[in-house]
Design a protein around this motif. Structure first.
Motif, PDB file in Angstrom:
ATOM      1  N   LEU A  43       0.831  -1.203   0.000  1.00  0.00           N
ATOM      2  CA  LEU A  43       0.000   0.000   0.000  1.00  0.00           C
ATOM      3  C   LEU A  43       0.866   1.255   0.000  1.00  0.00           C
ATOM      4  N   ILE A  44       1.910   1.260   0.794  1.00  0.00           N
ATOM      5  CA  ILE A  44       2.840   2.393   0.828  1.00  0.00           C
ATOM      6  C   ILE A  44       3.473   2.593  -0.547  1.00  0.00           C
ATOM      7  N   ASP A  45       3.930   1.497  -1.133  1.00  0.00           N
ATOM      8  CA  ASP A  45       4.582   1.556  -2.440  1.00  0.00           C
ATOM      9  C   ASP A  45       3.616   2.092  -3.498  1.00  0.00           C
ATOM     10  N   MET A  46       2.401   1.558  -3.495  1.00  0.00           N
ATOM     11  CA  MET A  46       1.396   1.969  -4.472  1.00  0.00           C
ATOM     12  C   MET A  46       1.051   3.452  -4.327  1.00  0.00           C
ATOM     13  N   ALA A  47       0.845   3.913  -3.106  1.00  0.00           N
ATOM     14  CA  ALA A  47       0.433   5.293  -2.885  1.00  0.00           C
ATOM     15  C   ALA A  47       1.481   6.276  -3.390  1.00  0.00           C
ATOM     16  N   GLY A  48       2.739   5.994  -3.098  1.00  0.00           N
ATOM     17  CA  GLY A  48       3.810   6.866  -3.574  1.00  0.00           C
ATOM     18  C   GLY A  48       3.891   6.911  -5.085  1.00  0.00           C
ATOM     19  N   LEU A  49       3.684   5.764  -5.724  1.00  0.00           N
ATOM     20  CA  LEU A  49       3.751   5.703  -7.182  1.00  0.00           C
ATOM     21  C   LEU A  49       2.600   6.455  -7.831  1.00  0.00           C
ATOM     22  N   CYS A  50       1.424   6.413  -7.207  1.00  0.00           N
ATOM     23  CA  CYS A  50       0.292   7.168  -7.748  1.00  0.00           C
ATOM     24  C   CYS A  50       0.584   8.667  -7.771  1.00  0.00           C
ATOM     25  N   VAL A  51       1.242   9.150  -6.733  1.00  0.00           N
ATOM     26  CA  VAL A  51       1.601  10.569  -6.699  1.00  0.00           C
ATOM     27  C   VAL A  51       2.717  10.859  -7.701  1.00  0.00           C
ATOM     28  N   ALA A  52       3.691   9.976  -7.776  1.00  0.00           N
ATOM     29  CA  ALA A  52       4.828  10.189  -8.676  1.00  0.00           C
ATOM     30  C   ALA A  52       4.395  10.331 -10.128  1.00  0.00           C
ATOM     31  N   THR A  53       3.345   9.617 -10.524  1.00  0.00           N
ATOM     32  CA  THR A  53       2.934   9.597 -11.934  1.00  0.00           C
ATOM     33  C   THR A  53       1.726  10.479 -12.216  1.00  0.00           C
ATOM     34  N   ARG A  54       1.292  11.273 -11.267  1.00  0.00           N
ATOM     35  CA  ARG A  54       0.021  11.993 -11.403  1.00  0.00           C
ATOM     36  C   ARG A  54       0.025  13.007 -12.541  1.00  0.00           C
ATOM     37  N   ASP A  55       1.200  13.507 -12.923  1.00  0.00           N
ATOM     38  CA  ASP A  55       1.275  14.480 -14.017  1.00  0.00           C
ATOM     39  C   ASP A  55       1.758  13.857 -15.322  1.00  0.00           C
ATOM     40  N   ALA A  56       1.903  12.546 -15.355  1.00  0.00           N
ATOM     41  CA  ALA A  56       2.365  11.874 -16.567  1.00  0.00           C
ATOM     42  C   ALA A  56       1.332  12.023 -17.686  1.00  0.00           C
ATOM     43  N   ASP A  57       1.800  12.022 -18.914  1.00  0.00           N
ATOM     44  CA  ASP A  57       0.906  12.208 -20.059  1.00  0.00           C
ATOM     45  C   ASP A  57      -0.225  11.185 -20.068  1.00  0.00           C
ATOM     46  N   TYR A  58       0.113   9.920 -19.818  1.00  0.00           N
ATOM     47  CA  TYR A  58      -0.900   8.874 -19.904  1.00  0.00           C
ATOM     48  C   TYR A  58      -1.951   8.999 -18.803  1.00  0.00           C
ATOM     49  N   ILE A  59      -1.585   9.552 -17.656  1.00  0.00           N
ATOM     50  CA  ILE A  59      -2.566   9.777 -16.595  1.00  0.00           C
ATOM     51  C   ILE A  59      -3.436  10.985 -16.927  1.00  0.00           C
ATOM     52  N   ARG A  60      -2.840  12.029 -17.453  1.00  0.00           N
ATOM     53  CA  ARG A  60      -3.638  13.199 -17.844  1.00  0.00           C
ATOM     54  C   ARG A  60      -4.679  12.822 -18.902  1.00  0.00           C
ATOM     55  N   VAL A  61      -4.268  12.020 -19.872  1.00  0.00           N
ATOM     56  CA  VAL A  61      -5.202  11.592 -20.909  1.00  0.00           C
ATOM     57  C   VAL A  61      -6.301  10.720 -20.317  1.00  0.00           C
ATOM     58  N   LEU A  62      -5.922   9.809 -19.420  1.00  0.00           N
ATOM     59  CA  LEU A  62      -6.903   8.925 -18.799  1.00  0.00           C
ATOM     60  C   LEU A  62      -7.942   9.720 -18.016  1.00  0.00           C
ATOM     61  N   ILE A  63      -7.500  10.708 -17.272  1.00  0.00           N
ATOM     62  CA  ILE A  63      -8.428  11.542 -16.503  1.00  0.00           C
ATOM     63  C   ILE A  63      -9.307  12.376 -17.434  1.00  0.00           C
ATOM     64  N   GLU A  64      -8.711  12.898 -18.492  1.00  0.00           N
ATOM     65  CA  GLU A  64      -9.494  13.682 -19.453  1.00  0.00           C
ATOM     66  C   GLU A  64     -10.598  12.844 -20.086  1.00  0.00           C
ATOM     67  N   ALA A  65     -10.334  11.544 -20.269  1.00  0.00           N
ATOM     68  CA  ALA A  65     -11.316  10.653 -20.886  1.00  0.00           C
ATOM     69  C   ALA A  65     -12.329  10.110 -19.889  1.00  0.00           C
ATOM     70  N   SER A  66     -12.193  10.476 -18.619  1.00  0.00           N
ATOM     71  CA  SER A  66     -13.068   9.955 -17.572  1.00  0.00           C
ATOM     72  C   SER A  66     -14.069  11.026 -17.160  1.00  0.00           C
ATOM     73  N   ASP A  67     -15.337  10.775 -17.416  1.00  0.00           N
ATOM     74  CA  ASP A  67     -16.347  11.790 -17.108  1.00  0.00           C
ATOM     75  C   ASP A  67     -17.319  11.352 -16.017  1.00  0.00           C
ATOM     76  N   ASP A  68     -16.940  10.304 -15.261  1.00  0.00           N
ATOM     77  CA  ASP A  68     -17.817   9.795 -14.208  1.00  0.00           C
ATOM     78  C   ASP A  68     -17.376  10.342 -12.857  1.00  0.00           C
ATOM     79  N   ALA A  69     -18.050  11.363 -12.392  1.00  0.00           N
ATOM     80  CA  ALA A  69     -17.712  11.969 -11.110  1.00  0.00           C
ATOM     81  C   ALA A  69     -18.241  11.121  -9.962  1.00  0.00           C
ATOM     82  N   GLY A  70     -17.600  11.248  -8.809  1.00  0.00           N
ATOM     83  CA  GLY A  70     -18.032  10.512  -7.629  1.00  0.00           C
ATOM     84  C   GLY A  70     -17.194  10.901  -6.438  1.00  0.00           C
ATOM     85  N   LYS A  71     -17.289  10.114  -5.370  1.00  0.00           N
ATOM     86  CA  LYS A  71     -16.602  10.461  -4.132  1.00  0.00           C
ATOM     87  C   LYS A  71     -15.325   9.659  -3.921  1.00  0.00           C
ATOM     88  N   CYS A  72     -14.939   8.834  -4.894  1.00  0.00           N
ATOM     89  CA  CYS A  72     -13.780   7.972  -4.706  1.00  0.00           C
ATOM     90  C   CYS A  72     -12.494   8.641  -5.178  1.00  0.00           C
TER      91      CYS A  72
END
Length: 470
Positions: A43-72
């Motif tokens: 869990l520690i390893d995963m959490a750090g990696l999620c932050v490390a890659t948050r501005d990566a091109d592939y994450i930006r594109v994935l978020i841009e393609a995601s239009d389902d809002a929620g609380k998660c």
């Protein structure tokens, strides 16, 4: 019902039902502390990696393609998503830079498929931290166990095991977290078999789909568990029928399904999960260790005439050949799977972390010049895949030779990374993702104390927010 030698269905409980029998009554108190600690490390390893890659091109594109809002929560981002999308983003981010966990001796990841699915389900349905940790352990364990059925064959058939086995493991994790009963879990496994996917064509051009596969498996496991929970009818014989998931994706008859159930709930294969000190292909790591020891002698790259490396034949097609392409990888991502590049950049920079695999670094003439001096020879006695070893023999301009060997993968069962080392890696990943020290500490505290949270929807509140991301 189990498939007999003639391919017909013999009477008796199907393997999915036998697995569900154990998982449906799993208790956190019966899970050994070592297994729980590995889950927290993951869990520690995963959490750090999620932050490390948050501005990566592939994450930006994935978020841009995601239009389902929620609380998660997509870790590192302020915006909320529905649970399936959060699992998709977090799974993709975890594996995106090839810096996440691995199962030693097996070509598969573990946590990137399970952890995002379980966290999303726990947050969406307000489960306790204890339920969450129990689900994480169950999912990790089942990925390890499913991987024993046709080891290596899924890769050979052209599929990516992360996308196939990962969907099944994520289903187990979410099912246990949400308290599914035997019938619900069995249906969920049957459904997950049809959700499993992922072809290996990313290898041809270094496409982003490899990064996507764990996230897709995570959201597939989440959806399969919810469908099973609601009563959607899935095939009980998903693991042992004539068109079972392992036969279909390996193009061969499974060799041994019994290992999957043997000792389930008592023996923990997840204890072989390993954590990476370097952000590249796992089998390269021992060779990097050798190059770092060569660096410590004080010699410079210009004094090196050539470097010969003894290697397993099993590594050649992925990490050494075609050699001309490996000498000049087209991108920083492709460089992660080039043995000569990884060895060269580690020698020159003293590390092989996220900073060493940018596109600019992949074009660095100093690195490419040294990489071009590195050759391989096949060692027929190499222990791969049971053990990952490294070797270099450097020939210098003054006629001397220097040789180093690394007997195992550092970070694996023979020399695991300590909790403190993993936290150090975590902090480096937070900094790489431009997260504040305060945010990093809050995220780390959440991971370390996961079992103490009464409600994950509260425990994860605010953890997504990481300063600049919207």
């Amino acid at each position: 019902m189990l498939e007999n030698d003639t391919g017909s269905i013999a009477p008796g409980a199907a393997l999915a039902e036998r697995i569900a029998d154990v998982l449906a009554v799993l208790r956190l108190d019966n899970i050994p502390m070592e297994a729980r600690e590995i889950a927290v490390n993951d869990l520690i390893d995963m959490a750090g990696l999620c932050v490390a890659t948050r501005d990566a091109d592939y994450i930006r594109v994935l978020i841009e393609a995601s239009d389902d809002a929620g609380k998660c929560t997509a870790i590192g981002h302020a915006r909320g998503f529905d649970a399936a999308t959060a699992a998709l983003i977090n799974g993709t981010a975890t594996h995106g830079e090839d810096f996440d966990d691995t199962l030693e001796g097996a070509p598969i990841r573990v946590g990137a498929m399970v952890l995002p699915a379980v966290l999303a389900a726990a947050q969406r349905f307000e489960r306790s931290g204890a339920d969450t940790l129990k689900g994480i352990v169950a999912g990790l364990e089942m990925v390890c166990r499913f991987n024993t059925i046709v080891p290596g064959a899924i890769h050979k058939a052209g599929f990516h095991p992360v996308g196939i086995i990962g969907a099944l493991g994520a289903t187990a994790g979410v099912g246990v977290t949400l308290g599914l009963d035997r019938k619900q879990l069995t249906d969920a496994f049957g459904i997950a078999g049809s959700f499993a996917s992922g072809i290996g064509e990313f290898l041809t051009e270094g496409a982003w789909t490899k990064r996507l596969h764990p996230g897709w498996a995570a959201q597939s496991g989440y959806r399969a568990a919810l469908l099973g929970r609601a009563g959607f009818f899935g095939p009980r014989t998903v693991f042992d029928g004539p068109r079972n998931v392992f036969k279909v994706f390996s193009q061969s008859a499974p060799a041994d399904r019994h290992a999957v159930i043997a000792g389930l709930g008592e023996k923990w294969l997840m204890q072989a999960i390993a954590f990476k000190p370097y952000a590249c292909g796992t089998m390269i790591h021992p060779f990097i260790d050798c190059m770092l020891r060569l660096r410590e002698t004080g010699i410079d790259a210009d004094s090196i005439v050539s470097i010969e490396s003894e290697t397993s034949e099993g590594l050649v097609d992925r990490l050494w050949e075609p050699l001309a392409a490996k000498y000049r990888p087209p991108s920083g991502y492709a460089a992660k799977f080039s043995m000569p590049f990884c060895m060269a950049v580690a020698f020159l920079e003293g590390d092989a972390g996220l900073e060493q695999f940018s596109d600019a670094k992949a074009a660095d003439s100093r690195v490419l010049e040294l990489a071009g001096k590195i050759r391989y020879v096949i060692d027929s006695a190499n222990e791969y895949p049971k053990n990952y070893t490294g070797h270099i023999r450097a020939s210098l301009r003054d006629g001397t030779e220097i040789e180093f060997r690394q007997p195992h993968f550092r970070g694996g069962v023979r020399e695991p990374l300590t909790r403190d080392q993993l936290i150090g890696k975590f902090r480096g990943n937070i900094a790489h993702g431009r997260g504040s020290i305060e945010y990093g500490q809050a995220l780390l505290d959440f991971c370390l104390n996961i079992a103490k949270h009464k409600d994950l929807s509260v425990g994860l509140a605010g953890i997504g927010l990481c300063g600049e991301s919207a």
